[in-house]
Design a protein around this motif. Structure first.
Motif, short mmCIF file in Angstrom:
data_model
loop_
_atom_site.label_atom_id
_atom_site.label_comp_id
_atom_site.label_asym_id
_atom_site.label_seq_id
_atom_site.Cartn_x
_atom_site.Cartn_y
_atom_site.Cartn_z
N PRO A 143 0.70 -1.13 -0.17
CA PRO A 143 0.09 0.05 0.00
C PRO A 143 1.08 1.32 -0.23
O PRO A 143 0.32 2.28 -0.69
CB PRO A 143 -0.85 -0.22 1.30
CG PRO A 143 -0.71 -1.46 1.62
CD PRO A 143 0.43 -2.47 1.03
N ASP A 144 1.96 1.16 0.74
CA ASP A 144 2.78 2.53 0.78
C ASP A 144 3.36 2.88 -0.68
O ASP A 144 3.23 4.03 -1.09
CB ASP A 144 3.80 2.12 1.66
CG ASP A 144 3.55 2.06 2.99
OD1 ASP A 144 2.35 2.84 3.31
OD2 ASP A 144 4.42 1.74 3.97
N GLN A 145 3.60 1.82 -1.36
CA GLN A 145 4.06 1.91 -2.91
C GLN A 145 2.97 2.61 -3.58
O GLN A 145 3.47 3.32 -4.45
CB GLN A 145 4.76 0.77 -3.28
CG GLN A 145 6.12 0.22 -2.57
CD GLN A 145 6.66 -1.05 -3.22
OE1 GLN A 145 5.93 -1.94 -3.90
NE2 GLN A 145 7.95 -1.26 -3.16
N ILE A 146 1.74 2.10 -3.39
CA ILE A 146 0.83 2.62 -4.21
C ILE A 146 0.65 3.83 -4.09
O ILE A 146 0.62 5.05 -4.79
CB ILE A 146 -0.39 1.78 -4.15
CG1 ILE A 146 -0.20 0.25 -4.45
CG2 ILE A 146 -1.70 2.44 -4.70
CD1 ILE A 146 -1.50 -0.67 -4.05
N VAL A 147 0.76 4.39 -2.88
CA VAL A 147 0.24 5.98 -2.19
C VAL A 147 1.64 6.68 -2.97
O VAL A 147 1.29 7.68 -3.30
CB VAL A 147 0.30 6.02 -0.87
CG1 VAL A 147 0.19 7.53 -0.39
CG2 VAL A 147 -0.84 5.23 -0.25
N ASP A 148 2.70 6.15 -2.91
CA ASP A 148 3.80 6.98 -3.33
C ASP A 148 3.86 7.18 -4.82
O ASP A 148 4.16 8.20 -5.38
CB ASP A 148 5.05 6.31 -2.89
CG ASP A 148 5.48 6.29 -1.54
OD1 ASP A 148 5.04 7.26 -0.75
OD2 ASP A 148 6.29 5.39 -0.92
N VAL A 149 3.36 6.18 -5.49
CA VAL A 149 3.53 6.03 -7.02
C VAL A 149 2.24 7.25 -7.34
O VAL A 149 2.42 8.22 -8.30
CB VAL A 149 3.09 4.88 -7.73
CG1 VAL A 149 2.79 4.99 -9.17
CG2 VAL A 149 4.34 3.96 -7.42
N GLY A 150 0.99 7.04 -6.61
CA GLY A 150 0.00 8.14 -6.96
C GLY A 150 0.34 9.35 -6.57
O GLY A 150 -0.22 10.38 -7.51
N ALA A 151 1.09 9.67 -5.53
CA ALA A 151 1.37 11.10 -5.18
C ALA A 151 2.29 11.62 -6.20
O ALA A 151 2.37 12.66 -6.68
CB ALA A 151 2.11 11.04 -3.94
N THR A 152 3.44 10.83 -6.67
CA THR A 152 4.39 11.21 -7.60
C THR A 152 3.61 11.46 -9.04
O THR A 152 3.91 12.42 -9.56
CB THR A 152 5.41 9.98 -8.09
OG1 THR A 152 5.93 9.73 -6.59
CG2 THR A 152 6.45 10.50 -8.75
N ALA A 153 2.51 10.65 -9.33
CA ALA A 153 1.88 10.93 -10.71
C ALA A 153 1.17 12.12 -10.59
O ALA A 153 1.01 12.98 -11.49
CB ALA A 153 0.98 9.77 -10.87
N ALA A 154 0.57 12.42 -9.17
CA ALA A 154 -0.12 13.69 -9.01
C ALA A 154 0.54 14.91 -9.26
O ALA A 154 0.24 16.01 -9.86
CB ALA A 154 -1.16 13.76 -7.92
N GLU A 155 1.88 14.66 -8.55
CA GLU A 155 2.78 15.90 -8.43
C GLU A 155 3.18 16.30 -9.90
O GLU A 155 3.39 17.40 -10.39
CB GLU A 155 3.92 15.72 -7.86
CG GLU A 155 4.99 16.88 -7.48
CD GLU A 155 6.07 16.39 -6.66
OE1 GLU A 155 7.14 17.07 -6.43
OE2 GLU A 155 5.96 15.19 -6.10
#
Length: 379
Positions: A143-155
């Motif tokens: 789950p942490d990796q999914i959140v990091d990838v989502g945050a990076t994509a949004a940024e």
């Protein structure tokens, strides 16, 4: 005594305030480094699009605002179309290359068993086993990796939208912003400041358009060559070669390495052929296309280009290396404006293989007078 100390106290306080302001500005610049980089990239793109606005207005009876909208909409549609056409195909080819690596590693192990001395074959086998262990690891994200990838994509999406917005408003508000900033200069220095500003933007625009032409040409040439040679992932490798072309000096080497490695997964002979084809493409580009496209774009000496690349890479990695050359070129234009070009420095006759008397006389006249009718010769 107190009256003598008062001016020095005021000067010291002024100096302390000035130092504090400079330190504060430096700290602010460091904290907002990402924003400043984004702003500079936007100025680069706007400088490349500005001549197109003038070209269309010279041929079509449109106002500046409408012309900017046409140019900007065309640019945006082209970028989005390329992203939707090229990027998914490149990702698919990358997945195919990764999927073919296990069989290639088995071939490497078989080949390593025949190497002599045996310790060399053992080292190659251990390297293949390390790569295999990385590939065989579980790919199920937590789950942490999914959140990091989502945050990076949004940024990344926000940064891209911000970049395109800054480009648009820079084109629209360019003349007003220039007049506003030039108002802070003395009246007798505004013309020179405006000329320097325009020259910087012209040079940056030429550099961006030249880089885009070279990148497009390299991507097209390598894509056709890789496809004809049957190289797996031809589109992805051509895209890598095109992007690497934007990095001066070391870019061609970075663009060739992935293609040669992928070719080696097919056969050593294909790797040699791919390397040879890439060298031929680079030679043709360097001797024919680069002089035509990049002539008088940056105007920097090779030494300054190399030093700017090294400093830029040390400070900001690949992004720093990419932006270093246009930044240094802009600084060089400003410094050239500050030089006393009306009184040029004569060339040292010692640096000329066969100096004549006229050069010696000009050099001696440029030296300061010592007061006794003689000139202060060096040494």
């Amino acid at each position: 005594m107190r009256q003598d100390l008062t001016p020095w106290t005021i000067r010291g306080m002024g100096l302390a305030v000035g130092v504090a302001i400079v330190v504060g500005l430096i700290g602010l610049a460091v904290a907002a480094a990402g924003v400043l980089i984004l702003m500079f990239v936007a100025i680069l793109l706007a400088s490349a699009l500005e001549p197109m606005v003038g070209l269309i207005r010279a041929r079509v009876p449109l106002g500046r605002g409408a012309t900017i909208l046409v140019v900007y909409a065309t640019f945006l549609v082209t970028m989005v179309a390329l992203a939707f056409i090229v990027v998914p195909k490149a990702i698919s080819q990358g997945q195919e290359i990764v999927a073919s690596l296990p069989s290639f590693l088995d071939q490497v192990r078989t080949w390593a068993a025949t190497l002599r001395p045996a310790i060399l074959g053992q080292s190659v086998t251990e390297l293949a086993d390390s790569v295999q262990s990385i590939l065989s690891q579980s790919t199920k994200p937590n789950p942490d990796q999914i959140v990091d990838v989502g945050a990076t994509a949004a940024e990344a999406a926000v940064s891209l939208a911000t970049l395109l917005t800054i480009v648009y408003f820079w084109l629209v508000q360019h003349a007003r912003l220039q007049r506003y900033l030039l108002a802070f200069f003395p009246a007798d220095g505004r013309a020179g400041a405006r000329d320097a500003w325009n020259e910087v933007e012209t040079r940056l625009g030429l550099w961006v358009r030249g880089q885009l032409i070279l990148m497009g040409t390299m991507g097209l040439a390598t894509g056709i060559a890789y496809t004809l040679l049957g190289l797996p992932g031809a589109l992805l490798l051509a895209l890598i070669a095109a992007l690497a072309e934007a990095i001066p000096i070391i870019g061609p080497l970075l663009g060739a390495i992935p293609a040669v490695l992928v070719a080696a997964t097919v056969s050593p002979e294909l790797a040699v052929v791919v390397a040879g084809v890439y060298v031929v493409i680079q030679l043709v580009e360097g001797s024919v296309l680069v002089p035509m496209v990049m002539r008088n774009t940056i105007g920097l000496s090779p030494l300054l280009v190399l030093l700017s690349l090294l400093v830029g890479a040390a400070v900001g990695g690949l992004v720093g290396a990419f932006l270093a050359v246009p930044i240094v070129a802009s600084i060089e234009i400003v410094l050239a404006r500050l030089q006393a070009r009306d009184s040029p420095v004569a060339q040292d006759p010692a640096a000329i293989e066969t100096p004549d008397e006229d050069v010696k006389d000009e050099y001696e006249r440029s030296l300061p007078d010592t007061g006794d009718g003689a000139t202060a010769l060096p040494g």
